[in-house]
Enzyme design. Structure first.
Site, PDB file in Angstrom:
ATOM      1  NE  ARG A  24     -15.863  62.279  12.747  1.00 11.49           N
ATOM      2  CZ  ARG A  24     -15.926  61.009  12.364  1.00 11.49           C
ATOM      3  NH1 ARG A  24     -16.370  60.090  13.199  1.00 11.49           N
ATOM      4  NH2 ARG A  24     -15.542  60.650  11.152  1.00 11.49           N
TER       5      ARG A  24
ATOM      6  CG  ASN B   3     -12.446  59.355  12.360  1.00  9.43           C
ATOM      7  OD1 ASN B   3     -12.363  59.861  11.250  1.00  9.43           O
ATOM      8  ND2 ASN B   3     -12.600  58.059  12.539  1.00  9.43           N
TER       9      ASN B   3
ATOM     10  N   GLY C 174      -9.908  65.901   3.519  1.00 10.32           N
ATOM     11  CA  GLY C 174     -10.982  66.156   4.467  1.00 10.32           C
ATOM     12  C   GLY C 174     -10.701  67.284   5.438  1.00 10.32           C
TER      13      GLY C 174
ATOM     14  CG  ASN D  68     -14.190  50.350   3.492  1.00  8.58           C
ATOM     15  OD1 ASN D  68     -13.151  49.885   3.043  1.00  8.58           O
ATOM     16  ND2 ASN D  68     -14.729  51.470   3.056  1.00  8.58           N
TER      17      ASN D  68
END
Length: 499
Positions: A19, A245, A15, A187
């Site tokens: 952010r 994040n 990824g 999750n």
């Protein structure tokens, strides 16, 4: 009883981490002395899985290097332009043998507190129940940003819906899926799959969703529709599955990892940490029994501290070894060795290559670099010792400097055993001082000093009378001198009126 191990672990680390608002890839931000992906890979490697894969894309080479440092045996899979965790898992699967059977774990590279023990527990439960898919879940107070776990009336896992899709469902009037925002079971992004189920299900996953991504979270529903058993395993410790994040979460998990590290060192090793709130210790650091770590101390990298030491306050040591019974106070050190019973500081700077022998001393405002200081030798005050070797039992006077650099090259200073050197000495390297030698204050050592010799470099003192009055007239210096001279007895002046 043998431990059930997964056939493979795939760690998703592709990824962008937008952010984080950083030029550095999210996976490369560090806590506890290791990048996030390093923690994830080490946990995966510790399961003993036959195959280990890291999936990369953004800042590919840097992330791949971090993976290799953490787990040298890991294979690197490159994710293509198709986005999403489902596609990342597919890319990882492509590196596994086509005839592989058993359990494949899929984890994320941004869950630094995840342990191998939890992964092994997940594997064992998955295989014992004969599941097609087992999802690791946790209950948290704030589930913002996480995929929510929707359970069927019998308690089994019905669906996982991503946060953004739940928002979209609420806005579109889909009350059932929109209600997922009220669920606190999340999750983790960590799954145990039967490898054949994973391969077949991923082939059916599409990117028809709010983000246009291929979600790994679609696999459980596909597996269930094909008749597979899908279950969720609720982990006891939510910290293990918490991801990073943004930089606020990075700091939060860093504090928690530090707390756990200090607790382990105190409970298991017998260290004494006076103020855990101001003490930061990397995960690879070791601290011996009854060593006291005072406030405002950082122990970083591969630092090892022996038993019965005093460390701090206000001390930072990186990749440094401090042996039993030593004391290091208000010191910054890197790649240094402090011998047993030695003392360092306060306000010392140990640069790489410093080796202080047992019961030796590096004192206040002393800087050392590539310096081997023998057992019982002392450099007590205000000195720089660089590119030097000092023997046993020697004493270096205050304000001494090894002049090791000639503007082009560095040179070595060698000082023998049981040497007594005066204060304010300059050692113009390369130079050797023999065993048992000494020097006077202010000596400039330009030539080798034989054993037992006394080195002096003293010029006769010359006083230029009335210099301040003649050269600095009208200044406070001249006025003070003139007033002092006026108070002298006339008999103390020469015939010309000079003192």
């Amino acid at each position: 009883m043998s431990t059930v191990r997964p056939a493979a672990v795939i760690v998703l680390a592709a990824g962008d981490g937008t952010r984080m608002k950083s030029d550095l890839n999210k996976m490369l931000h560090t806590i506890g002395g290791h990048p996030l992906v390093g923690h994830a890979m080490r946990a995966a490697d510790a399961t003993g899985a036959e195959h280990l894969v890291g999936v990369v894309r953004a800042q590919r080479d840097a992330v791949a290097e971090a993976i290799a440092v953490a787990a040298e045996r890991a294979a690197i899979a490159d994710q293509d332009d198709v986005k999403g965790t489902g596609r990342a898992a597919e890319c990882g699967l492509e590196l596994l043998p086509g005839d592989l059977q058993g359990t494949v774990l899929v984890t994320y590279g941004d869950t630094p507190l995840l342990t191998a023990a939890t992964l092994l527990q997940l594997t064992a439960e998955h295989e014992a129940a004969g599941n097609a898919v087992t999802v690791l879940t946790a209950e948290v107070i704030d589930a913002t940003g996480y995929g929510r776990v929707l359970r069927a009336p019998d308690g089994s896992l019905a669906e996982i819906i991503e946060h953004k899709d739940a928002l979209a469902a609420r806005e579109s009037g889909d009350e059932v899926r929109g209600r997922a925002l009220e669920i606190n079971e999340i999750n983790s992004g960590i799954y145990a799959f039967d490898v054949s189920v994973l391969r077949a299900s991923l082939a059916q996953v599409t990117s028809e969703n709010a983000q246009g991504e291929k979600y790994l979270t679609d696999v459980p529903a596909i597996a269930r529709a094909a008749g597979g058993k899908v279950a969720a395993h609720l982990v006891d410790d939510p910290w293990e599955i918490e991801g990073v994040n943004d930089k606020v979460q990075l700091a939060r998990l860093g504090r928690e990892l530090n707390r756990r590290t200090l607790e382990r060192l105190m409970r298991e090793n017998g260290a004494i940490v006076v103020d855990p709130a101001t003490t930061w210790v990397d995960t690879d650091v070791s601290i011996g029994r009854d060593t006291v770590v005072h406030p405002d101390t950082q122990l970083l990298g591969a630092t090892t501290i022996g038993a019965g030491c005093e460390i701090g306050p206000s001390t930072t040591l990186k990749d440094t070894e401090v042996q039993d019974g030593a004391s290091v106070v208000r010191t910054h050190g890197e790649l240094a060795l402090v011998g047993p019973g030695a003392t360092v500081g306060p306000w010392a700077y140990l640069r790489p290559g410093t080796e202080l022998g047992g019961k030796g001393k590096i004192g206040t405002f002393v800087e050392t670099k590539n310096a081997r200081i023998g057992e019982g030798s002392k450099v007590p005050h205000l000195s720089y010792i660089g590119d030097a070797t000092i023997g046993r039992g020697s004493n270096i006077g205050a304000a001494s400097v090894t002049v090791n650099y000639d503007g082009v090259n560095k040179h070595q200073t060698t000082i023998g055993d049981n040497v007594r050197m005066g204060s304010d000495n300059m050692y113009v390297a390369p130079v050797t001082v023999g065993d048992g030698a000494g020097s006077g204050a202010g000596a400039v050592i330009r030539k080798d000093v034989p054993p037992g010799a006394l080195a002096i470099s003293v010029a006769p003192q010359r006083n230029i009378e009335r210099w301040a009055l003649d050269k600095r007239p009208g200044t406070a210096q001249a006025e003070a001198a003139e007033a002092a001279l006026a108070q002298q007895d006339p008999s103390e002046t020469d015939e010309g009126g000079r003192a």
